[in-house]
Write a protein that holds these residues in place. Structure first.
Motif, short mmCIF file in Angstrom:
data_model
loop_
_atom_site.label_atom_id
_atom_site.label_comp_id
_atom_site.label_asym_id
_atom_site.label_seq_id
_atom_site.Cartn_x
_atom_site.Cartn_y
_atom_site.Cartn_z
N LEU A 32 0.83 -1.20 0.00
CA LEU A 32 0.00 0.00 0.00
C LEU A 32 0.86 1.25 0.00
CD1 LEU A 32 -2.83 -0.97 2.52
CD2 LEU A 32 -2.76 -1.28 0.04
N ALA A 33 1.95 1.23 0.77
CA ALA A 33 2.85 2.39 0.81
C ALA A 33 3.50 2.64 -0.55
CB ALA A 33 3.92 2.18 1.87
N ALA A 34 3.68 1.56 -1.33
CA ALA A 34 4.28 1.70 -2.66
C ALA A 34 3.30 2.22 -3.69
CB ALA A 34 4.85 0.36 -3.10
N GLY A 35 2.00 2.32 -3.31
CA GLY A 35 1.03 2.91 -4.21
C GLY A 35 -0.03 2.00 -4.77
N PHE A 36 -0.13 0.77 -4.27
CA PHE A 36 -1.17 -0.14 -4.75
C PHE A 36 -2.54 0.40 -4.37
CE2 PHE A 36 -3.93 -3.86 -3.73
CZ PHE A 36 -4.12 -4.30 -5.03
N LYS A 37 -3.45 0.49 -5.35
CA LYS A 37 -4.77 1.08 -5.13
C LYS A 37 -5.91 0.09 -5.29
CE LYS A 37 -2.98 5.26 -4.84
NZ LYS A 37 -2.87 5.94 -3.52
N GLY A 38 -5.61 -1.14 -5.63
CA GLY A 38 -6.66 -2.09 -5.96
C GLY A 38 -7.31 -2.74 -4.76
N PRO A 39 -8.29 -3.59 -5.00
CA PRO A 39 -8.99 -4.31 -3.92
C PRO A 39 -8.16 -5.48 -3.41
CG PRO A 39 -9.90 -4.97 -6.02
CD PRO A 39 -8.90 -3.88 -6.32
N ILE A 40 -8.49 -5.93 -2.20
CA ILE A 40 -7.90 -7.13 -1.61
C ILE A 40 -9.00 -8.18 -1.52
CG2 ILE A 40 -6.75 -8.11 0.41
CD1 ILE A 40 -5.79 -5.25 1.07
N LEU A 41 -8.86 -9.25 -2.29
CA LEU A 41 -9.87 -10.30 -2.32
C LEU A 41 -9.45 -11.43 -1.38
CD1 LEU A 41 -10.31 -10.58 -6.22
CD2 LEU A 41 -11.40 -8.98 -4.64
N CYS A 42 -10.38 -11.92 -0.57
CA CYS A 42 -10.08 -13.03 0.34
C CYS A 42 -11.39 -13.69 0.73
CB CYS A 42 -9.32 -12.55 1.57
SG CYS A 42 -10.22 -11.36 2.60
N SER A 43 -11.30 -14.79 1.45
CA SER A 43 -12.50 -15.49 1.91
C SER A 43 -13.19 -14.70 3.01
CB SER A 43 -12.12 -16.88 2.43
OG SER A 43 -11.42 -16.76 3.66
N GLU A 44 -14.42 -15.09 3.33
CA GLU A 44 -15.18 -14.39 4.37
C GLU A 44 -14.51 -14.50 5.75
OE1 GLU A 44 -19.75 -14.52 2.78
OE2 GLU A 44 -18.82 -16.44 3.32
N PRO A 45 -14.03 -15.69 6.17
CA PRO A 45 -13.31 -15.71 7.46
C PRO A 45 -12.04 -14.88 7.44
CG PRO A 45 -14.02 -17.92 6.84
CD PRO A 45 -14.24 -17.05 5.65
N SER A 46 -11.29 -14.93 6.34
CA SER A 46 -10.06 -14.13 6.25
C SER A 46 -10.35 -12.64 6.34
CB SER A 46 -9.31 -14.44 4.95
OG SER A 46 -8.72 -15.73 4.99
N ALA A 47 -11.52 -12.23 5.84
CA ALA A 47 -11.89 -10.81 5.92
C ALA A 47 -12.02 -10.36 7.37
CB ALA A 47 -13.19 -10.57 5.17
#
Length: 512
Positions: A82-97
């Motif tokens: 994120l500090a490097a500038g990534f702007k996209g979404p983070i996809l993961c399972s419902e428990p991982s969320a």
């Protein structure tokens, strides 16, 4: 360059730092995991170097990050991403969320700032980026005339929320279709709490982990018996059993297995009541006041004249000394719908696999220091589960500094110890009466050292091969990552031999 293609930014020269980039076309790519390097994979001293924290690859084509699970070696570099500038979404399972913000909060505090306002802003940003995907459900990430990308998560059985990733790519202009599978970390069948992973239906390319690609595990019943046997032997020494364990996954599995052992012991000695909650509170108060009370009868780890069950399991304190592990354990309790049928059956019987009378939690640093002092100075058997799992940091280090020199105590390893970590050194040199480096000082190892190698949350060689060969349509290419050199090489030969027996071609790649 032909598409799709895969770049490996981590877990290609060891078992940590997982980070893989799927190049879908010249303008679109996908990142699978962005983990921290650990042990000798960071530096000879096992400390994270700045050169292995920085994001050294361009981000302009990366449209999303998929987190297979929340272990730090798979998500620990997300703050740097994120500090490097990534702007996209983070996809993961419902428990991982549910688990990921807790992990990243801890990572942010360690690597960036402990200022509470900054931490809260950062976690809010993380929560806004997360897209929780239900298992077994296709999610369309990109859909244009030149490229269609769909993603589906399936249970991986490694820790709660872990997933392997199926990615369907369709290039409408050429009509070409490809399915790529990233295994993440696969769990061992019959692991506590979680359903076993089921292989995908098909794939053209599989990127697979190989942590235990060179060995086989014991079956669960056998390793559970060994766990019980080792602990009983250790308790007979009238000391503490130290179990280094990571906060997520292994800790909860250990609690589950210990509750099962205690339950069976109570059935075998029904005349003995469990340690009441009021008594556990008094025990903790004694520790907090630094009093050295006389051990109660039957708690010293020796069978009394009227008891043939060995150590007094129903009254044995199980000490969870990790605030982070306590938070994760609570989330595990809240996510019961994702437990397996065996665990849910225990709940129906009125049992609490992750919250039982003997379980004591230690939260504050002051209480932690008091517990270390108390157990060091008294001949009072107890089981301590503390992080971290490879002894490179965390509260387990204080226990080891205080207890490694004393033969009354025992250290029990139940997880993989990476090269260059103190855990690996203790495991290797402890049985020979050697020493280990903890925070720059050498400590003699006189405590007993035990390893239950089969007690792992990772699939073994047989499970890894089955993951590939139990597909209806076998992949034509397998990329082997996340393993030491020998493990990757042996797994590659095993897969090639299996394909050859069927007369099928296989391209095996070991990225370097």
């Amino acid at each position: 360059m032909g598409y799709p293609d895969i770049l490996h930014h981590g877990a290609k020269d060891g078992v940590t730092g997982s980070c893989h980039q799927l190049l879908m076309d010249a303008e679109h790519s996908l990142l699978i995991d962005c983990g921290l390097f650990q042990g000798a994979e960071t530096s000879p001293e096992g400390k994270s170097g700045a050169d292995r924290l920085a994001i050294e690859f361009p981000l302009d084509t990366i449209k999303a990050l998929v987190a297979t699970h929340v272990h730090i070696d798979h998500v620990g570099r997300i703050p740097y991403l994120l500090a490097a500038g990534f702007k996209g979404p983070i996809l993961c399972s419902e428990p991982s969320a549910k688990l990921l913000p807790i992990v990243l909060e801890d990572a942010f505090k360690l690597g960036f700032s402990r200022d509470q306002k900054q931490v809260e802003r950062y976690i809010k940003l993380i929560e806004q980026r997360i897209i929780a995907l239900p298992y077994k459900t296709w999610f369309t990430l990109h859909d244009t005339q030149s490229l269609v990308c769909r993603i589906r998560l399936q249970r991986a059985g490694h820790i709660l929320g872990s997933a392997y990733v199926e990615i369907d790519l369709h290039y409408p202009q050429s009509g070409e279709k490809k399915r790529i599978v990233f295994s993440g970390d696969l769990g061992a069948p019959h692991a506590p709490l979680l359903p076993a992973p089921k292989p995908p239906y098909r794939a053209e390319i599989v990127v697979i982990e190989s942590t235990y690609g060179d060995r086989l595990h014991e079956d669960r019943r056998s390793r559970r018996q060994r766990l019980e046997s080792v602990i009983e032997q250790a308790l007979a020494d009238n000391g503490t059993v130290l179990i280094p364990a990571f906060s997520i996954g292994r800790t909860q599995e250990l609690l589950y297995e210990l509750e099962g052992i205690i339950h069976r012991k109570k059935l075998g000695a029904a005349r003995k009541p469990p340690l009441p909650s009021g008594e556990t509170t008094a025990w903790m108060q004694e520790v907090g006041r630094s009093r050295m009370p006389e051990p109660r009868a039957g708690v010293r780890g020796e069978a009394s004249s009227h008891d043939t069950t060995g150590p007094d399991w129903p009254r044995l304190p199980i000490i969870l000394d990790s605030p982070l592990a306590s938070r994760f354990t609570q989330v595990y309790r809240d996510l019961k719908p994702f437990w397996d049928n065996e665990a849910l059956q225990r709940v129906k019987q009125g049992r609490n696999p992750l919250e039982f009378a003997q379980l004591l939690t230690v939260d504050s640093h002051q209480a932690h220091l008091a517990m270390v002092r108390h157990l060091t100075e008294t001949a009072r058997p107890a089981i301590v589960i503390a992080g971290n799992g490879m002894c490179s940091s965390g509260r387990i280090v204080n226990y080891l500094k205080s207890m490694l020199h004393d033969p009354r105590h025992n250290v029990l390893f139940v997880g993989y110890q990476a090269q260059g970590t103190p855990g690996r050194a203790i495991q290797a040199y402890g049985p020979r009466g050697g020493d280990a480096d903890l925070d720059g000082q050498r400590y003699d190892i006189r405590a007993q050292i035990h390893t239950i190698g089969g007690y792992s949350a990772h699939a073994d060689q047989k499970d890894l091969v089955n993951f590939v060969t139990r597909m209806r349509e076998w992949p034509s290419e397998v990329r082997i990552v996340h393993g030491e050199t020998g493990a990757k090489s042996i797994l590659a030969k095993r897969l090639q031999g299996t394909y050859a027996n069927k007369g099928l071609p296989l391209k095996v790649t070991i990225p370097s």
